[in-house]
Design an enzyme around this catalytic site. Sequence first.
Site, mmCIF file in Angstrom:
data_model
loop_
_atom_site.group_PDB
_atom_site.id
_atom_site.type_symbol
_atom_site.label_atom_id
_atom_site.label_comp_id
_atom_site.label_asym_id
_atom_site.label_seq_id
_atom_site.Cartn_x
_atom_site.Cartn_y
_atom_site.Cartn_z
ATOM 1 N N HIS A 112 -8.954 3.596 -2.580
ATOM 2 C CA HIS A 112 -7.569 3.226 -2.306
ATOM 3 C C HIS A 112 -7.028 2.321 -3.423
ATOM 4 C CE1 HIS A 112 -3.966 1.897 -0.479
ATOM 5 N NE2 HIS A 112 -4.437 0.951 0.325
ATOM 6 N N GLY A 130 0.488 -3.970 4.224
ATOM 7 C CA GLY A 130 0.200 -5.376 4.436
ATOM 8 C C GLY A 130 1.430 -6.174 4.829
ATOM 9 N N CYS A 168 -0.429 2.379 6.408
ATOM 10 C CA CYS A 168 -0.050 1.049 6.865
ATOM 11 C C CYS A 168 0.234 0.184 5.637
ATOM 12 C CB CYS A 168 -1.150 0.431 7.717
ATOM 13 S SG CYS A 168 -2.753 0.276 6.886
ATOM 14 N N CYS A 191 0.801 -1.232 0.000
ATOM 15 C CA CYS A 191 0.000 0.000 0.000
ATOM 16 C C CYS A 191 0.830 1.277 0.000
ATOM 17 C CB CYS A 191 -0.949 0.012 1.191
ATOM 18 S SG CYS A 191 -2.177 -1.309 1.131
#
Length: 462
Positions: A393, A427, A425, A138
Amino acid sequence: MERAIERQRVLLEHLHPIRSFSHHESSSLTPSICLAGDTAAYPRTSAFGDDVVIVAAYRTAICKSKRGGFKDTLSDDLLAPVLKAVIEKTNLNPNEVGDIVVGTVLAPGSIRAMECRMAAFYAGFPDTVPIRTVNRQCSSGLQAVADVAASIKAGFYDIGIGAGLELMTVDNIGRIQQANPKVDAFAQARDCLLPMGITSENVAQRFGVTRLEQDQAAVISHQRAAAATASGKFKDEIIPVFTKIVDPQTGNEKPVVISVDDGIRPNTNLTGLAKLKPAFKNDGTTTAGNASQVSDGAAAVLLMKRNIAVQKGLPIVGVFRSFVAVGVDPAVMGIGPAVAIPAAVKSAGLELNNIDLFEINEAFASQFVYCFKTLNLDLEKVNVNGGAMALGHPLGATGARCVATLLHEMKRRGKDCRFGVISMCIGSGMGAAAVFERGDAVDDLCNARVNNNNNFLSKDAK
């Protein structure tokens, strides 16, 4: 003659601010470092010519995957317009670009790399300009910008583009088909395989983030994004994309221009959100309404050395100050920004209270709420134009998209907004954050006074 020599010595010390002093060591006023504030400092050359600056940052609209404006658009056609925009809007010769780095997550690496290369050709770049992809999930778009900034700082080249791309209509979030049996003996390795929604539930449960808090954050996100759209705030950062929409019933193609984010729901309210069922656990609190949307989008950021930008007469919209990636427990991967933000701010020589704006990716409301509460941030400074729960996103594009959104907002706010932070954040248990400075906010040595706590120069002269 002696006075002339002394004046020359003082001048040279200002022109070489990092060298040690052989004279007047006891002086309480030195030109060695300029301060952003009384509690924050970072080394800089006298002319700041080695700063890595941003001269252009643009994005496409962000659209709902499979149902939105880009559902029939190919990935190379989605990336090309923003690559072309950063060149055309700055009148930069594309031959001068040293490298293009594209953050992207879901597509197979070799295939997406070729698609990005094709997009560069569509955008008018010659075959002499290289391109590569980067994947830190991300944070990939922000990582691309940081990689380019680091390469410029290292002297590999003077001008580069950090970009991001994700077409979630085509490329879906998958799972490892055959997990290594060893994961059962390594709890944190096993937790890397957790669905992201379960990590959201873990954050909510472990840190006591309530369903109401999460739904309230979602309402605010949509309200702010809707207000920003209605007031035209996003027009300066969005590049219209000429594409097509295919009627699924007839197969007929309709040419369209996509220039507005289509995931925002202006009428989102607590009553409606409360009716939604948990998406990942029967007794959970994460729903489709308080999590980020699955989206399509692209963005691009043009970076170069400050002295190059000045030579070309280009407006400096931002200065790249720092970047940090950190690791956290994979089971609660969403807490990443709460760890990464303080580290990035410290790396920039600042403190949290020096930061005027924050763009924190709203992967899930649970982790977003946890992060801004843990850092004790003023919500009036965080995601002021909405976040991923409203906008969407597109994984690889989000970081670069946030750069465009942050810098355009900082420009609008002017002198009252000097430093901004982008964070998300990641993954498998990580977080990333970067600090940016408004482009026209430079320390003025004539506005210096003695800081009695140290031998720095302070910007905060009264």
